[in-house]
Design an enzyme around this catalytic site. Structure first.
Site, PDB file in Angstrom:
ATOM      1  N   THR A 185       0.863  -1.195   0.000  1.00 51.92           N
ATOM      2  CA  THR A 185       0.000   0.000   0.000  1.00 51.92           C
ATOM      3  C   THR A 185       0.896   1.241   0.000  1.00 51.92           C
ATOM      4  O   THR A 185       2.075   1.160   0.335  1.00 51.92           O
ATOM      5  CB  THR A 185      -0.880   0.025   1.252  1.00 51.92           C
ATOM      6  OG1 THR A 185      -0.009  -0.028   2.393  1.00 51.92           O
ATOM      7  CG2 THR A 185      -1.817  -1.152   1.312  1.00 51.92           C
ATOM      8  N   GLU A 331      -5.732  -3.064  -1.759  1.00 46.36           N
ATOM      9  CA  GLU A 331      -6.285  -4.215  -1.035  1.00 46.36           C
ATOM     10  C   GLU A 331      -7.407  -4.916  -1.789  1.00 46.36           C
ATOM     11  O   GLU A 331      -7.808  -6.009  -1.416  1.00 46.36           O
ATOM     12  CB  GLU A 331      -6.826  -3.773   0.331  1.00 46.36           C
ATOM     13  CG  GLU A 331      -5.748  -3.383   1.326  1.00 46.36           C
ATOM     14  CD  GLU A 331      -5.375  -1.910   1.265  1.00 46.36           C
ATOM     15  OE1 GLU A 331      -5.557  -1.307   0.187  1.00 46.36           O
ATOM     16  OE2 GLU A 331      -4.913  -1.364   2.276  1.00 46.36           O
ATOM     17  N   LYS A 440     -13.255  16.494  12.661  1.00 46.37           N
ATOM     18  CA  LYS A 440     -14.293  16.208  13.643  1.00 46.37           C
ATOM     19  C   LYS A 440     -14.508  17.432  14.524  1.00 46.37           C
ATOM     20  O   LYS A 440     -13.755  17.689  15.453  1.00 46.37           O
ATOM     21  CB  LYS A 440     -13.902  14.989  14.477  1.00 46.37           C
ATOM     22  CG  LYS A 440     -13.771  13.751  13.602  1.00 46.37           C
ATOM     23  CD  LYS A 440     -13.356  12.516  14.360  1.00 46.37           C
ATOM     24  CE  LYS A 440     -13.086  11.381  13.385  1.00 46.37           C
ATOM     25  NZ  LYS A 440     -11.678  11.113  13.138  1.00 46.37           N
ATOM     26  N   TRP A 445     -18.914  15.308  11.720  1.00 50.30           N
ATOM     27  CA  TRP A 445     -17.882  15.170  10.699  1.00 50.30           C
ATOM     28  C   TRP A 445     -18.004  16.232   9.608  1.00 50.30           C
ATOM     29  O   TRP A 445     -19.090  16.493   9.107  1.00 50.30           O
ATOM     30  CB  TRP A 445     -17.981  13.794  10.021  1.00 50.30           C
ATOM     31  CG  TRP A 445     -17.497  12.666  10.877  1.00 50.30           C
ATOM     32  CD1 TRP A 445     -17.104  12.736  12.186  1.00 50.30           C
ATOM     33  CD2 TRP A 445     -17.366  11.299  10.485  1.00 50.30           C
ATOM     34  NE1 TRP A 445     -16.729  11.508  12.629  1.00 50.30           N
ATOM     35  CE2 TRP A 445     -16.885  10.592  11.608  1.00 50.30           C
ATOM     36  CE3 TRP A 445     -17.604  10.600   9.307  1.00 50.30           C
ATOM     37  CZ2 TRP A 445     -16.637   9.223  11.588  1.00 50.30           C
ATOM     38  CZ3 TRP A 445     -17.365   9.238   9.281  1.00 50.30           C
ATOM     39  CH2 TRP A 445     -16.882   8.556  10.416  1.00 50.30           C
TER      40      TRP A 445
HETATM   41  P1  AMP Z   1      -4.171   2.872  -3.498  1.00 51.66           P
HETATM   42  O1  AMP Z   1      -4.270   1.640  -2.691  1.00 51.66           O
HETATM   43  O2  AMP Z   1      -2.841   3.548  -3.411  1.00 51.66           O
HETATM   44  O3  AMP Z   1      -4.600   2.656  -4.904  1.00 51.66           O
HETATM   45  O4  AMP Z   1      -5.171   3.928  -2.854  1.00 51.66           O
HETATM   46  C1  AMP Z   1      -6.516   3.606  -2.641  1.00 51.66           C
HETATM   47  C2  AMP Z   1      -7.259   4.826  -2.194  1.00 51.66           C
HETATM   48  O5  AMP Z   1      -7.285   5.812  -3.219  1.00 51.66           O
HETATM   49  C3  AMP Z   1      -8.713   4.553  -1.896  1.00 51.66           C
HETATM   50  O6  AMP Z   1      -8.900   4.006  -0.623  1.00 51.66           O
HETATM   51  C4  AMP Z   1      -9.321   5.951  -2.034  1.00 51.66           C
HETATM   52  O7  AMP Z   1      -9.122   6.716  -0.851  1.00 51.66           O
HETATM   53  C5  AMP Z   1      -8.495   6.547  -3.153  1.00 51.66           C
HETATM   54  N1  AMP Z   1      -9.218   6.431  -4.429  1.00 51.66           N
HETATM   55  C6  AMP Z   1      -9.107   5.464  -5.352  1.00 51.66           C
HETATM   56  N2  AMP Z   1      -9.929   5.705  -6.398  1.00 51.66           N
HETATM   57  C7  AMP Z   1     -10.574   6.859  -6.129  1.00 51.66           C
HETATM   58  C8  AMP Z   1     -11.560   7.631  -6.817  1.00 51.66           C
HETATM   59  N3  AMP Z   1     -12.030   7.284  -8.004  1.00 51.66           N
HETATM   60  N4  AMP Z   1     -11.998   8.758  -6.212  1.00 51.66           N
HETATM   61  C9  AMP Z   1     -11.526   9.140  -5.009  1.00 51.66           C
HETATM   62  N5  AMP Z   1     -10.603   8.455  -4.318  1.00 51.66           N
HETATM   63  C10 AMP Z   1     -10.130   7.327  -4.860  1.00 51.66           C
END
Ligand code: AMP
Length: 546
Positions: A185, A331, A440, A445
């Site tokens: 991640t 994930e 918060k 929120w």
């Molecule tokens: P990663 O694991 O680095 O791909 O990051 C995943 C995170 O990116 C997700 O939990 C979201 O917070 C954010 N994310 C992914 N796709 C989108 C989207 N289309 N719009 C807004 N946030 C997104």
């Protein structure tokens, strides 16, 4: 039980490439090299290289489950490694070369990689951690010819590695539940954690990815993943494309608009995928010269962060290019939801659907979503209530590598995404924040993303971030940190005026601070944890809570 009388074959990553090589030998694989040249091969060519690498690794004693790392761009050797490593039963561990040295050292150590394949252009990422490479590392292999660096392990080139191999091997029949690849991640909070995909999850994810409402891939497509192969397996495209026999264009390290546009036009790319920054830059570049038109408008997929509707609208109305907004995460392999039309909104006119395209959409088969509030109750699907999004499905993580029992998975088996969303009557989700970034105030929120999006509508604002600052009475209050557009000098009042009337009074930021730049992560996301650290001791001048 009356058992069905059907054959059973394990769902294996190698079977995807074997299919493409046997049934789609005519599709082309084009790779742009770092110096701007193009190399060409075919699915049989990729399979031949993959088998030679697999033979060489087996000869070196690589065992099932052993982690083999890569640091590289989207190129044909990386593609061959995807199949060589997983296909022989080892685990392909893709590492992001843009990570900070500490993170790279940590990830290689955590994964206990034994071999590391590196594109020579990112060798500095390895030499920077030369004294911290894990003891498990037996060899560093350069993906193309270059001077060999001095490292505390064996160093050789890919050509030398496979020189004595003939590719005459059959892919082994593995258990489909065996691990196939590993991806960490982004680690915006704390150190990155490894997500360990299986052959089964990878094949099922690819089957979902090719569907009409997702990437809509077929044998006549020329697919170009701009999303890097170290970012959640390039969103599964290196598996999805060969599954349907599509051609592939691999853009290498040059992701500037001019280089990408040349590939779109000259290679006839029909489908591509990337993060918002890539498409936003391409749109600006296209607009700078009216002669820049697509001969055949491609279909684009976007995800990773939300894409402003203005970009989706610009592409559609000015260039006839449709952009599909998708949501996902490391994930979940990464596909979670797509905002494609369905029966309930099939007849909406273009503008109504464009406004709706800001949402992240609905899950496809294989993913189920549930949203619960702080008390654990499922929220109303009224487009207003917030809650944390949870996921269950065939390509969703059940735990992390080296942390199998992680609190991210609930007692009843749902993965907690950390994304805070609303759900509407059509079942579409809209991300309003990351759980750790919501502000918060007095127990309620405030969505930092909503404040940022409104602020960014101001013509003089280039980037905006809303973060919490401590407040004696309300615990936290929003502070808006703004990067002005070059050459402009906006006032706090004019920026706050763009939010006025669009959010509840108590959501209004208490102050606006101007900065030259905002901290970003290696995957191009706003690094809020770092920004919050910088403003940790910020004191609001007056109690402005309304
Ligand atoms: P990663 O694991 O680095 O791909 O990051 C995943 C995170 O990116 C997700 O939990 C979201 O917070 C954010 N994310 C992914 N796709 C989108 C989207 N289309 N719009 C807004 N946030 C997104």
């Amino acid at each position: 039980m009356l058992r069905g009388l059907m054959q059973e074959h394990p769902l294996l990553v190698s079977s995807i490439l074997a299919h493409a090589a046997k049934h789609h030998p005519g599709a082309k694989i084009v790779a742009a090299t770092p110096d701007g040249a193009r190399e060409r091969t075919t699915w049989p060519g990729v399979q031949q290289e993959a088998k030679r690498i697999a033979q060489a690794l087996a000869r070196r004693g690589v065992q099932g489950g052993e982690r083999i790392a890569t640091l590289g761009w989207n190129c044909q050797h990386h593609l061959a490694l995807y199949y060589a490593v997983s296909g022989m039963g080892a685990v392909l561990h893709t590492v992001n070369p843009r990570l900070f040295a500490d993170q790279i050292a940590y990830i290689l150590e955590d994964a206990q990689d034994t071999h590391l394949f590196v594109d020579p252009s990112v060798l500095p990422a390895v030499t920077a951690v030369a004294d911290r490479l894990p003891k498990s590392l037996r060899a560093v292999i350069l993906m193309r010819d270059a001077p060999l660096p001095d490292l505390p392990c064996e160093v050789l080139t890919l050509d030398a590695l496979i020189a004595g191999e003939d590719g005459g091997m059959a892919w082994p029949a593995l258990d489909e539940r065996a691990a196939s690849s590993l991806c960490y991640t982004s680690g915006t909070t704390g150190m990155p954690k490894g997500v360990l995909y299986s052959h089964r999850s990878t094949v099922l994810h690819a089957m979902a990815a090719v569907q009409p409402d997702v990437f809509a891939l077929g044998a006549l497509d020329v697919s170009m993943p701009v999303v890097p192969m170290f970012h959640v397996n390039a969103w599964g495209i290196p598996y999805a494309a060969p599954m349907v026999g599509a051609s592939m264009v691999l853009p290498g390290p040059r992701l500037d608009p001019a280089s990408l546009f040349a590939l779109f036009e000259e290679e006839g790319v029909t489908a591509s995928a990337g993060v918002p920054t890539i498409w936003t830059m391409l749109l600006q570049w296209l607009r700078a010269d009216p002669a820049r038109r697509f001969t055949q408008p491609p279909r684009l997929v976007v995800g990773g962060t939300a894409l402003p509707v203005a970009v989706t609208e610009g592409f559609l109305k000015e260039y006839g290019v449709e952009i599909l907004h998708a949501w996902g995460m490391t994930e979940i392999s990464p596909l979670g939801s797509v905002n494609a039309r369905k029966a309930e909104n099939a007849d909406w006119d273009q503008d109504r659907f464009l406004a709706y395209s800001r949402k992240q959409g609905r899950p496809q088969f294989g993913v189920d979503l549930r949203v619960r509030d702080a008390e654990g109750r499922e929220i109303a699907h009224d487009d207003l209530a917030f809650g944390e999004l949870e996921v269950q499905g065939h390509w969703t993580a059940a735990g992390y590598f080296n942390h199998e029992r992680d609190p991210a998975v609930t007692g009843d088996g749902w993965f907690r995404t950390g994304d805070v969303v609303t759900v509407d009557a059509l079942g579409s989700i809209e991300i309003v924040d990351r759980a750790k970034d919501v502000i918060k105030s007095g127990g309620e929120w405030i969505s930092s993303i909503t404040l940022e999006n409104l602020a960014m509508a101001h013509p003089d604002v280039q980037l905006a971030a809303a973060i919490p600052v401590a407040h004696p009475k309300w615990d936290e209050r929003p502070l808006l940190v703004v990067v002005p557009r070059p050459g402009t000098n906006p006032t706090p009042e004019s920026i706050l005026a763009t939010l006025e009337g669009k959010v509840a009074k108590w959501w209004m930021p208490d102050a606006v601070e101007f900065v030259e730049s905002l901290p970003m992560t290696a995957t191009g996301k706003l690094w809020k944890a770092e920004l919050k650290k910088r403003f940790k001791d910020y004191v609001l001048e007056k109690d402005t809570v309304r």
